[in-house]
Motif scaffolding. Structure first.
Motif, PDB file in Angstrom:
ATOM      1  N   ARG A 203     -34.033  -5.855 -33.061  1.00  9.88           N
ATOM      2  CA  ARG A 203     -34.123  -7.665 -32.858  1.00  9.88           C
ATOM      3  C   ARG A 203     -36.020  -7.376 -32.176  1.00  9.88           C
ATOM      4  NH1 ARG A 203     -28.873  -9.103 -30.036  1.00  9.88           N
ATOM      5  NH2 ARG A 203     -29.666 -11.791 -30.378  1.00  9.88           N
ATOM      6  N   ASP A 204     -35.900  -8.691 -32.234  1.00 13.61           N
ATOM      7  CA  ASP A 204     -37.247  -9.149 -31.741  1.00 13.61           C
ATOM      8  C   ASP A 204     -36.516 -10.198 -30.841  1.00 13.61           C
ATOM      9  OD1 ASP A 204     -39.152 -10.882 -30.902  1.00 13.61           O
ATOM     10  OD2 ASP A 204     -39.734 -11.398 -32.720  1.00 13.61           O
ATOM     11  N   ALA A 205     -36.911  -9.537 -29.556  1.00 13.45           N
ATOM     12  CA  ALA A 205     -36.567  -9.894 -27.645  1.00 13.45           C
ATOM     13  C   ALA A 205     -36.810 -11.379 -28.286  1.00 13.45           C
ATOM     14  CB  ALA A 205     -37.276  -9.254 -26.634  1.00 13.45           C
TER      15      ALA A 205
ATOM     16  N   ILE B  47     -35.270  -5.054 -29.104  1.00 17.88           N
ATOM     17  CA  ILE B  47     -34.412  -4.403 -28.461  1.00 17.88           C
ATOM     18  C   ILE B  47     -33.378  -4.517 -29.202  1.00 17.88           C
ATOM     19  CG2 ILE B  47     -34.879  -5.798 -26.338  1.00 17.88           C
ATOM     20  CD1 ILE B  47     -32.970  -8.414 -27.307  1.00 17.88           C
ATOM     21  N   ASP B  48     -31.801  -3.216 -28.902  1.00 19.64           N
ATOM     22  CA  ASP B  48     -31.323  -3.163 -30.348  1.00 19.64           C
ATOM     23  C   ASP B  48     -30.473  -4.698 -30.464  1.00 19.64           C
ATOM     24  OD1 ASP B  48     -29.573  -1.798 -31.283  1.00 19.64           O
ATOM     25  OD2 ASP B  48     -28.658  -0.273 -30.095  1.00 19.64           O
ATOM     26  N   THR B  49     -29.489  -4.644 -31.378  1.00 20.48           N
ATOM     27  CA  THR B  49     -28.791  -5.786 -31.531  1.00 20.48           C
ATOM     28  C   THR B  49     -27.848  -5.379 -30.353  1.00 20.48           C
ATOM     29  OG1 THR B  49     -27.682  -4.413 -33.157  1.00 20.48           O
ATOM     30  CG2 THR B  49     -29.597  -5.238 -34.209  1.00 20.48           C
ATOM     31  N   THR B  50     -26.808  -4.901 -30.567  1.00 23.56           N
ATOM     32  CA  THR B  50     -25.892  -5.087 -29.372  1.00 23.56           C
ATOM     33  C   THR B  50     -26.570  -4.139 -27.996  1.00 23.56           C
ATOM     34  OG1 THR B  50     -25.457  -2.311 -29.797  1.00 23.56           O
ATOM     35  CG2 THR B  50     -24.559  -3.770 -30.839  1.00 23.56           C
TER      36      THR B  50
ATOM     37  N   SER C 215     -38.737   4.866 -17.139  1.00 21.87           N
ATOM     38  CA  SER C 215     -39.228   5.421 -19.089  1.00 21.87           C
ATOM     39  C   SER C 215     -40.364   5.675 -18.922  1.00 21.87           C
ATOM     40  CB  SER C 215     -39.255   3.943 -19.404  1.00 21.87           C
ATOM     41  OG  SER C 215     -40.293   3.249 -19.734  1.00 21.87           O
ATOM     42  N   THR C 216     -40.664   6.500 -19.854  1.00 17.27           N
ATOM     43  CA  THR C 216     -41.687   7.462 -20.588  1.00 17.27           C
ATOM     44  C   THR C 216     -42.469   6.496 -21.802  1.00 17.27           C
ATOM     45  OG1 THR C 216     -40.067   8.040 -22.664  1.00 17.27           O
ATOM     46  CG2 THR C 216     -40.472   9.122 -20.904  1.00 17.27           C
ATOM     47  N   THR C 217     -42.321   4.987 -22.446  1.00 18.34           N
ATOM     48  CA  THR C 217     -43.122   4.204 -22.560  1.00 18.34           C
ATOM     49  C   THR C 217     -42.955   2.614 -22.046  1.00 18.34           C
ATOM     50  OG1 THR C 217     -42.985   3.226 -24.871  1.00 18.34           O
ATOM     51  CG2 THR C 217     -41.318   3.040 -23.511  1.00 18.34           C
ATOM     52  N   ASP C 218     -43.900   2.529 -22.904  1.00 20.18           N
ATOM     53  CA  ASP C 218     -43.495   0.113 -22.136  1.00 20.18           C
ATOM     54  C   ASP C 218     -42.036  -0.017 -22.263  1.00 20.18           C
ATOM     55  OD1 ASP C 218     -44.008  -2.289 -21.738  1.00 20.18           O
ATOM     56  OD2 ASP C 218     -46.170  -2.644 -22.970  1.00 20.18           O
ATOM     57  N   SER C 219     -41.759  -0.722 -21.728  1.00 27.24           N
ATOM     58  CA  SER C 219     -40.101  -0.691 -21.418  1.00 27.24           C
ATOM     59  C   SER C 219     -40.463  -2.374 -20.996  1.00 27.24           C
ATOM     60  CB  SER C 219     -39.090  -0.207 -20.484  1.00 27.24           C
ATOM     61  OG  SER C 219     -39.623  -0.153 -19.286  1.00 27.24           O
ATOM     62  N   THR C 220     -39.569  -2.459 -21.543  1.00 27.16           N
ATOM     63  CA  THR C 220     -38.754  -4.292 -21.446  1.00 27.16           C
ATOM     64  C   THR C 220     -36.833  -4.484 -21.123  1.00 27.16           C
ATOM     65  OG1 THR C 220     -38.149  -4.873 -23.655  1.00 27.16           O
ATOM     66  CG2 THR C 220     -40.682  -5.141 -22.802  1.00 27.16           C
ATOM     67  N   LEU C 221     -36.930  -5.930 -19.947  1.00 26.81           N
ATOM     68  CA  LEU C 221     -36.036  -5.855 -19.551  1.00 26.81           C
ATOM     69  C   LEU C 221     -35.253  -7.417 -20.087  1.00 26.81           C
ATOM     70  CD1 LEU C 221     -35.095  -5.081 -16.519  1.00 26.81           C
ATOM     71  CD2 LEU C 221     -33.772  -4.359 -18.079  1.00 26.81           C
ATOM     72  N   VAL C 222     -33.999  -7.365 -21.264  1.00 23.81           N
ATOM     73  CA  VAL C 222     -33.442  -8.695 -21.544  1.00 23.81           C
ATOM     74  C   VAL C 222     -31.812  -8.762 -20.222  1.00 23.81           C
ATOM     75  CG1 VAL C 222     -32.229 -10.577 -22.704  1.00 23.81           C
ATOM     76  CG2 VAL C 222     -35.006  -9.087 -23.208  1.00 23.81           C
TER      77      VAL C 222
ATOM     78  N   PRO D   1     -20.948 -14.581 -10.108  1.00 30.60           N
ATOM     79  CA  PRO D   1     -19.541 -13.793 -10.955  1.00 30.60           C
ATOM     80  C   PRO D   1     -19.703 -13.962 -12.189  1.00 30.60           C
ATOM     81  CG  PRO D   1     -18.879 -14.768  -8.320  1.00 30.60           C
ATOM     82  CD  PRO D   1     -20.335 -15.107  -9.386  1.00 30.60           C
ATOM     83  N   GLY D   2     -19.508 -12.870 -13.380  1.00 33.16           N
ATOM     84  CA  GLY D   2     -19.644 -13.354 -14.371  1.00 33.16           C
ATOM     85  C   GLY D   2     -19.833 -12.336 -15.757  1.00 33.16           C
ATOM     86  N   GLN D   3     -19.549 -12.097 -16.453  1.00 26.08           N
ATOM     87  CA  GLN D   3     -20.320 -10.422 -17.247  1.00 26.08           C
ATOM     88  C   GLN D   3     -21.501 -11.108 -18.325  1.00 26.08           C
ATOM     89  OE1 GLN D   3     -17.283 -10.652 -20.396  1.00 26.08           O
ATOM     90  NE2 GLN D   3     -15.907  -9.082 -18.936  1.00 26.08           N
ATOM     91  N   TYR D   4     -22.232  -9.728 -17.828  1.00 25.78           N
ATOM     92  CA  TYR D   4     -23.704 -10.007 -18.578  1.00 25.78           C
ATOM     93  C   TYR D   4     -23.882  -9.086 -19.658  1.00 25.78           C
ATOM     94  CZ  TYR D   4     -24.414 -12.727 -14.413  1.00 25.78           C
ATOM     95  OH  TYR D   4     -24.641 -13.857 -13.037  1.00 25.78           O
ATOM     96  N   GLN D   5     -25.472  -8.885 -20.298  1.00 32.55           N
ATOM     97  CA  GLN D   5     -25.397  -8.763 -21.397  1.00 32.55           C
ATOM     98  C   GLN D   5     -27.077  -8.025 -20.949  1.00 32.55           C
ATOM     99  OE1 GLN D   5     -24.884  -9.906 -25.058  1.00 32.55           O
ATOM    100  NE2 GLN D   5     -22.945  -9.088 -24.865  1.00 32.55           N
ATOM    101  N   ILE D   6     -26.867  -6.539 -20.950  1.00 36.33           N
ATOM    102  CA  ILE D   6     -28.010  -6.008 -20.594  1.00 36.33           C
ATOM    103  C   ILE D   6     -28.703  -4.780 -21.783  1.00 36.33           C
ATOM    104  CG2 ILE D   6     -29.565  -3.959 -19.361  1.00 36.33           C
ATOM    105  CD1 ILE D   6     -27.373  -4.604 -16.853  1.00 36.33           C
ATOM    106  N   PHE D   7     -30.368  -5.379 -21.735  1.00 35.38           N
ATOM    107  CA  PHE D   7     -30.668  -4.717 -23.278  1.00 35.38           C
ATOM    108  C   PHE D   7     -32.461  -4.346 -23.254  1.00 35.38           C
ATOM    109  CE2 PHE D   7     -28.242  -8.751 -25.086  1.00 35.38           C
ATOM    110  CZ  PHE D   7     -27.429  -8.458 -26.404  1.00 35.38           C
ATOM    111  N   VAL D   8     -32.473  -2.947 -22.580  1.00 32.10           N
ATOM    112  CA  VAL D   8     -33.730  -2.312 -22.455  1.00 32.10           C
ATOM    113  C   VAL D   8     -34.247  -2.238 -24.018  1.00 32.10           C
ATOM    114  CG1 VAL D   8     -34.310  -0.397 -21.354  1.00 32.10           C
ATOM    115  CG2 VAL D   8     -32.386  -0.995 -20.838  1.00 32.10           C
ATOM    116  N   GLY D   9     -36.022  -2.958 -24.039  1.00 35.20           N
ATOM    117  CA  GLY D   9     -36.678  -2.797 -24.644  1.00 35.20           C
ATOM    118  C   GLY D   9     -38.256  -1.564 -24.876  1.00 35.20           C
ATOM    119  N   THR D  10     -38.151  -2.228 -25.373  1.00 33.98           N
ATOM    120  CA  THR D  10     -39.489  -1.271 -25.765  1.00 33.98           C
ATOM    121  C   THR D  10     -41.308  -2.470 -26.422  1.00 33.98           C
ATOM    122  OG1 THR D  10     -41.281   0.819 -26.479  1.00 33.98           O
ATOM    123  CG2 THR D  10     -39.849  -0.324 -28.277  1.00 33.98           C
ATOM    124  N   ASN D  11     -42.496  -2.293 -25.241  1.00 33.48           N
ATOM    125  CA  ASN D  11     -43.025  -3.263 -26.055  1.00 33.48           C
ATOM    126  C   ASN D  11     -44.348  -2.109 -26.854  1.00 33.48           C
ATOM    127  OD1 ASN D  11     -45.131  -5.731 -26.629  1.00 33.48           O
ATOM    128  ND2 ASN D  11     -45.606  -6.062 -24.559  1.00 33.48           N
ATOM    129  N   GLY D  12     -44.183  -2.515 -27.989  1.00 36.08           N
ATOM    130  CA  GLY D  12     -45.093  -1.717 -29.033  1.00 36.08           C
ATOM    131  C   GLY D  12     -44.492  -0.738 -29.725  1.00 36.08           C
TER     132      GLY D  12
END
Length: 281
Positions: free
Chosen positions: A188-190, A201-204, A223-230, A257-268
Motif C-alpha cells: 500500500r502507498d502510504a 506500508i501494509d494493507t492492515t 530498522s535494517t532499512t529506510d523506515s517510515t511511520l504512519v 484517549p482512543g484507538q490508533y493504528q500503527i503502520f511501519v513502512g519502508t522508503n525504497g
C-alpha cells in the motif's frame, strides 16, 4: 504481508461451538452489566448471536466494521471509572462496537483468530455494546475483565520481543519503554493517508494502540532499512520518515484517549526488520 488472518478449521469451530453452548449455564444471552473499579466477579460474561441488519460503518463511522443489530446486544452501566477489557470468543469473524460517555470504540480482529477486543478507560455512565460479524452469523461469548496496572512488555520467556503486538497505554504506564518487532513495508502507498506520508506500508496495521488516558508519547523505529511511520488516530494522522536519525522514523506528541493504528513502512525497494519502541515523554 505482516499479518495473515488465521481462520479456524472446522474442528476448531465445532469445539468452540460446543464450549459456547456449555457456557450458557453460567453466561446469560444478551445480559446487561453493572461494573466499576474492582468489580466482582471478574471476569463477567454474556452470550448471543452476532450481527443484524445494520451497517456498523454507516451507523458509527468508517473505523467500525461488520453487520450489527439495530439495538444494543448488551448495556454496561459503569458506576466508577474502570479500565476495561472487552472481548469476544465466537464461531465466526466477530466485530465489536461500544458507545458511551467516553466515546465510540470499534474493533475487528485485535483478539486474534478473527475475534474482537476493546481496551478502554471508561468514565461512569451508560455504554451500548453491539457484537457484529463480517460474513456469516455465529454464536459468541462476550467477556468483561478489568485491566489492572500496566500491560506486559511483550517479551517472551526467552527474552525475545513479541512480533506485531498491540499496546494498551495510559499516563504513567509501566513497564516503560514497551517494544515490538516486525518487517517493514507492504503493498500500500502510504500517501493514501495524505501527501505528507511516504513509503510503502501494509494493507492492515502492524500494531494497534489503545490509549486509556492522555499521555505525551514518543514512538520510534530502529530498522535494517529506510523506515517510515504512519499513525492513524481518532482525529489526526501522523507521518514521518527520518526524524529518529539513521534513516529511521519517529513520531512524538500528545495522544488523547482512543484507538490508533500503527503502520511501519519502508522508503525504497528493500524491506527490512524493525523494532518499534513506545516511551512516555
Amino acid at each position: 504481508m505482516n499479518r495473515i488472518a488465521l481462520r479456524r478449521t472446522a474442528a476448531q469451530s465445532i469445539a468452540l461451538g460446543a464450549a459456547l453452548v456449555a457456557g450458557l449455564a453460567t453466561a446469560s444471552d444478551y445480559r446487561n452489566f453493572s461494573i466499576g473499579s474492582g468489580f466482582t466477579p471478574d471476569p463477567q460474561t454474556g452470550t448471543g448471536t452476532t450481527g443484524g441488519a445494520r451497517d456498523a460503518a454507516q451507523a458509527f463511522g468508517g473505523q467500525c466494521s461488520g453487520s450489527i443489530d439495530t439495538t444494543p446486544d448488551h448495556v454496561i452501566t459503569v458506576t466508577s471509572a474502570v479500565n476495561l477489557k472487552l472481548y469476544t470468543t465466537s464461531t465466526t469473524d466477530s466485530t465489536l462496537v461500544m458507545r458511551g460517555p467516553s466515546g465510540t470504540f470499534c474493533d475487528d480482529d485485535s483478539r486474534g483468530e478473527l475475534d474482537a477486543e476493546i481496551n478502554a478507560m471508561l468514565r461512569p455512565g451508560r455504554y451500548e455494546v453491539y457484537v457484529g460479524h463480517l460474513g456469516q452469523t455465529g454464536q459468541y461469548t462476550l467477556t468483561l475483565t478489568e485491566n489492572v496496572g500496566g500491560t506486559s512488555s511483550g517479551a517472551g520467556d526467552d527474552g525475545s520481543i513479541e512480533a506485531y503486538r498491540d499496546f494498551t497505554l495510559g499516563a504513567g504506564f509501566t513497564p516503560d519503554p514497551q517494544r515490538s518487532r516486525g518487517e517493514t513495508g507492504g503493498s500500500r502507498d502510504a500517501r493514501s493517508f495524505g501527501k505528507a506520508c511516504v513509503g510503502t506500508i501494509d494493507t492492515t496495521p502492524d500494531h494497534r494502540l489503545t490509549v486509556t488516558s492522555a499521555l505525551n508519547l514518543k514512538i520510534f523505529v530502529e530498522s535494517t532499512t529506510d523506515s517510515t511511520l504512519v499513525v492513524v488516530g481518532p482525529n489526526r494522522t501522523w507521518c514521518d520518515d527520518d526524524s529518529h536519525g539513521d534513516l529511521d522514523a519517529e513520531i512524538s506528541g500528545m495522544f488523547a484517549p482512543g484507538q490508533y493504528q500503527i503502520f511501519v513502512g519502508t522508503n525504497g525497494n528493500q524491506n527490512g526488520n524493525y523494532t518499534i519502541t513506545l516511551t512516555e515523554q
